[in-house]
Scaffold this motif. Structure first.
Motif, PDB file in Angstrom:
ATOM      1  N   SER A  19       0.820  -1.208   0.000  1.00  0.00           N
ATOM      2  CA  SER A  19       0.000   0.000   0.000  1.00  0.00           C
ATOM      3  C   SER A  19       0.853   1.257   0.000  1.00  0.00           C
ATOM      4  O   SER A  19       0.431   2.297  -0.492  1.00  0.00           O
ATOM      5  CB  SER A  19      -0.948   0.009   1.199  1.00  0.00           C
ATOM      6  N   GLU A  20       2.052   1.152   0.560  1.00  0.00           N
ATOM      7  CA  GLU A  20       2.906   2.342   0.626  1.00  0.00           C
ATOM      8  C   GLU A  20       3.759   2.532  -0.622  1.00  0.00           C
ATOM      9  O   GLU A  20       4.041   3.650  -1.025  1.00  0.00           O
ATOM     10  CB  GLU A  20       3.824   2.267   1.852  1.00  0.00           C
ATOM     11  N   ARG A  21       4.222   1.429  -1.200  1.00  0.00           N
ATOM     12  CA  ARG A  21       5.180   1.567  -2.306  1.00  0.00           C
ATOM     13  C   ARG A  21       4.721   0.913  -3.597  1.00  0.00           C
ATOM     14  O   ARG A  21       5.456   0.914  -4.582  1.00  0.00           O
ATOM     15  CB  ARG A  21       6.510   0.942  -1.906  1.00  0.00           C
ATOM     16  N   GLY A  22       3.559   0.311  -3.592  1.00  0.00           N
ATOM     17  CA  GLY A  22       3.067  -0.368  -4.795  1.00  0.00           C
ATOM     18  C   GLY A  22       3.689  -1.746  -4.963  1.00  0.00           C
ATOM     19  O   GLY A  22       4.655  -2.099  -4.289  1.00  0.00           O
ATOM     20  N   HIS A  24       5.362  -3.166  -7.591  1.00  0.00           N
ATOM     21  CA  HIS A  24       6.723  -3.215  -8.133  1.00  0.00           C
ATOM     22  C   HIS A  24       7.733  -2.500  -7.240  1.00  0.00           C
ATOM     23  O   HIS A  24       8.925  -2.766  -7.328  1.00  0.00           O
ATOM     24  CB  HIS A  24       6.757  -2.602  -9.531  1.00  0.00           C
ATOM     25  N   GLY A  25       7.256  -1.612  -6.404  1.00  0.00           N
ATOM     26  CA  GLY A  25       8.152  -0.870  -5.524  1.00  0.00           C
ATOM     27  C   GLY A  25       8.499  -1.617  -4.254  1.00  0.00           C
ATOM     28  O   GLY A  25       9.315  -1.159  -3.455  1.00  0.00           O
ATOM     29  N   MET A 101      -5.634   2.157  -1.308  1.00  0.00           N
ATOM     30  CA  MET A 101      -4.389   2.655  -1.901  1.00  0.00           C
ATOM     31  C   MET A 101      -3.809   1.643  -2.886  1.00  0.00           C
ATOM     32  O   MET A 101      -3.344   2.001  -3.973  1.00  0.00           O
ATOM     33  CB  MET A 101      -3.377   2.970  -0.803  1.00  0.00           C
ATOM     34  N   SER A 105      -3.413   2.198  -7.007  1.00  0.00           N
ATOM     35  CA  SER A 105      -2.123   2.175  -7.709  1.00  0.00           C
ATOM     36  C   SER A 105      -2.022   1.001  -8.676  1.00  0.00           C
ATOM     37  O   SER A 105      -1.142   0.972  -9.523  1.00  0.00           O
ATOM     38  CB  SER A 105      -0.972   2.147  -6.707  1.00  0.00           C
TER      39      SER A 105
ATOM     40  N   HIS B  24       7.652   2.263 -11.167  1.00  0.00           N
ATOM     41  CA  HIS B  24       8.534   1.097 -11.004  1.00  0.00           C
ATOM     42  C   HIS B  24       8.257  -0.002 -12.028  1.00  0.00           C
ATOM     43  O   HIS B  24       9.115  -0.836 -12.276  1.00  0.00           O
ATOM     44  CB  HIS B  24       8.399   0.525  -9.594  1.00  0.00           C
ATOM     45  N   SER B 105      -1.421   6.521  -8.692  1.00  0.00           N
ATOM     46  CA  SER B 105      -0.557   5.390  -8.354  1.00  0.00           C
ATOM     47  C   SER B 105       0.697   5.830  -7.624  1.00  0.00           C
ATOM     48  O   SER B 105       1.407   5.009  -7.063  1.00  0.00           O
ATOM     49  CB  SER B 105      -0.209   4.575  -9.600  1.00  0.00           C
ATOM     50  N   ASN B 108       0.945   8.292  -2.710  1.00  0.00           N
ATOM     51  CA  ASN B 108       1.437   8.075  -1.339  1.00  0.00           C
ATOM     52  C   ASN B 108       2.933   8.318  -1.203  1.00  0.00           C
ATOM     53  O   ASN B 108       3.490   8.213  -0.129  1.00  0.00           O
ATOM     54  CB  ASN B 108       1.080   6.675  -0.847  1.00  0.00           C
ATOM     55  N   GLN B 109       3.575   8.645  -2.312  1.00  0.00           N
ATOM     56  CA  GLN B 109       5.005   8.924  -2.230  1.00  0.00           C
ATOM     57  C   GLN B 109       5.319  10.388  -2.479  1.00  0.00           C
ATOM     58  O   GLN B 109       6.481  10.773  -2.573  1.00  0.00           O
ATOM     59  CB  GLN B 109       5.744   8.040  -3.230  1.00  0.00           C
TER      60      GLN B 109
END
Lengths: 192, 192
Positions: A19-22, A24-25, A101, A105, B24, B105, B108-109
């Motif tokens: 949820s914070e970085r997706g 692939h992240g 979230m 994304s 990403h 997407s 949140n960053q």
DNA sequence: TTTTCACGCAAGCAAGCACTTACTTAAGTA
DNA sequence: TACTTAAGTAAGTGCTTGCTTGCGTGAAAA
């Protein structure tokens, strides 16, 4: 946190990180580390990162929560009913913020099948609202109840999205209640 | 497509790919290939993938479009004014769909600074609506105009989000106009 | 004509990625 | 005690990624 099984700890950690970085992240190493589990264990349990992702969605989906909520309505006066419905929807969205979230994304990569699930849920909410409205409507008003329902749902969802996701604002309970009851007022003006 | 410089072709390709697969999920090789440019050229021009991403956001932001739109209003009757405003907002969102997808997407960053830009834009829209409302309001109604404005903006944005982004539905111009004018009707009911 | 410039091509590098293998350990269970 | 189970450790595989280097080329500018 201590009593959870390895599987559940991994799901919790993955949920947070996705949820914070997706998708692939986020790396499987990070997930394992956050779950205090070795990466090997992660792969033994879930096989692939993709499969883990799907398990997270399954475990954390907002859809069962919303469906359950729709079946818990009592039969009060229209105004109170709509207001408590709005509050329940909003608080369910907040409780499932991370799921939303992730959904946002990853939304452009969803299959027809997943999209149909959302389509059905949205229709279900709108139909319920229409049913509530039509019980109380003033018959010489010609408002299209389906559109009023869409608007009501839209106002609530946008309020959540703007405050909680985009602006990360701490909206106070008092202000939230004021806004939601004003929204209910707008709806009532349109159907009576 | 043929007349664009290498730089512009890269930006276009990156814009498309970032919106479809996220930051990403997109590689610099893919971007270069889609732009019919060698990867080396991409790095010669932009230095890093991050820098390219920022240039894409700068070049494709919806914010200037919305700000420009807010300054192009004529002074018609309230109902027509709100309706044409709603249509303009909606069509601007559609025209900048890919930018919105990237924003969702990556939201949140984002840094405080980026979030403040959105905060300001939202306030600007709501304030404009309040100004319009208050010129025409019925003085013995006590509706909180700020909240009506939030609701109106919310209905429009949610309509876009649900149809165009989540459900990928082709909403017909006729249906869109019907829905938007109904939304305008709801607003008018609340302030007069 | 000579120089500059914008670009392509081939090759590669170090790091990171998802995922695997082989072996170990500790705690139940039969 | 013997066996199973759930987990860890250490090491590594093959591949991809962002990014770099060196060299060549054609066209425009000087």
């Amino acid at each position: 946190m201590e009593k959870l099984s390895a599987r559940d700890r991994i799901i919790e950690a993955a949920y947070k990180l996705f949820s914070e970085r997706g998708y692939h992240g986020t790396t499987t190493r990070e997930i394992a580390r956050a779950a205090s589990v070795s990466e090997v264990t992660l792969f033994r349990i879930f096989g692939t990162k993709e499969a883990l992702f799907e398990e997270v969605l399954k475990a954390k989906s907002i859809i069962p929560d919303l469906v359950a909520m729709l079946n818990e309505l009592d039969h009060r006066e229209l105004k109170d009913l709509l207001y408590s419905l709005a509050k329940k929807i909003y608080s369910t969205l907040v409780a499932k913020k991370r799921f939303i979230m992730i959904t946002l994304s990853e939304v452009n990569q969803y299959s027809e099948k997943v999209i149909n699930v959302y389509q059905k849920l949205i229709n279900e909410i709108d139909d319920l609202l229409v049913k509530i409205f039509s019980k109380h409507r003033d018959n010489n008003r010609t408002a299209d109840l389906k559109i009023v329902a869409m608007g009501f749902r839209g106002m609530i969802f946008d309020l959540f999205l703007t405050n909680e996701i985009l602006l990360r604002k701490n909206i106070s309970t008092m202000e939230l209640e004021h806004v939601l009851s004003s929204y209910v007022g707008m709806v009532l003006n349109s159907i009576k």
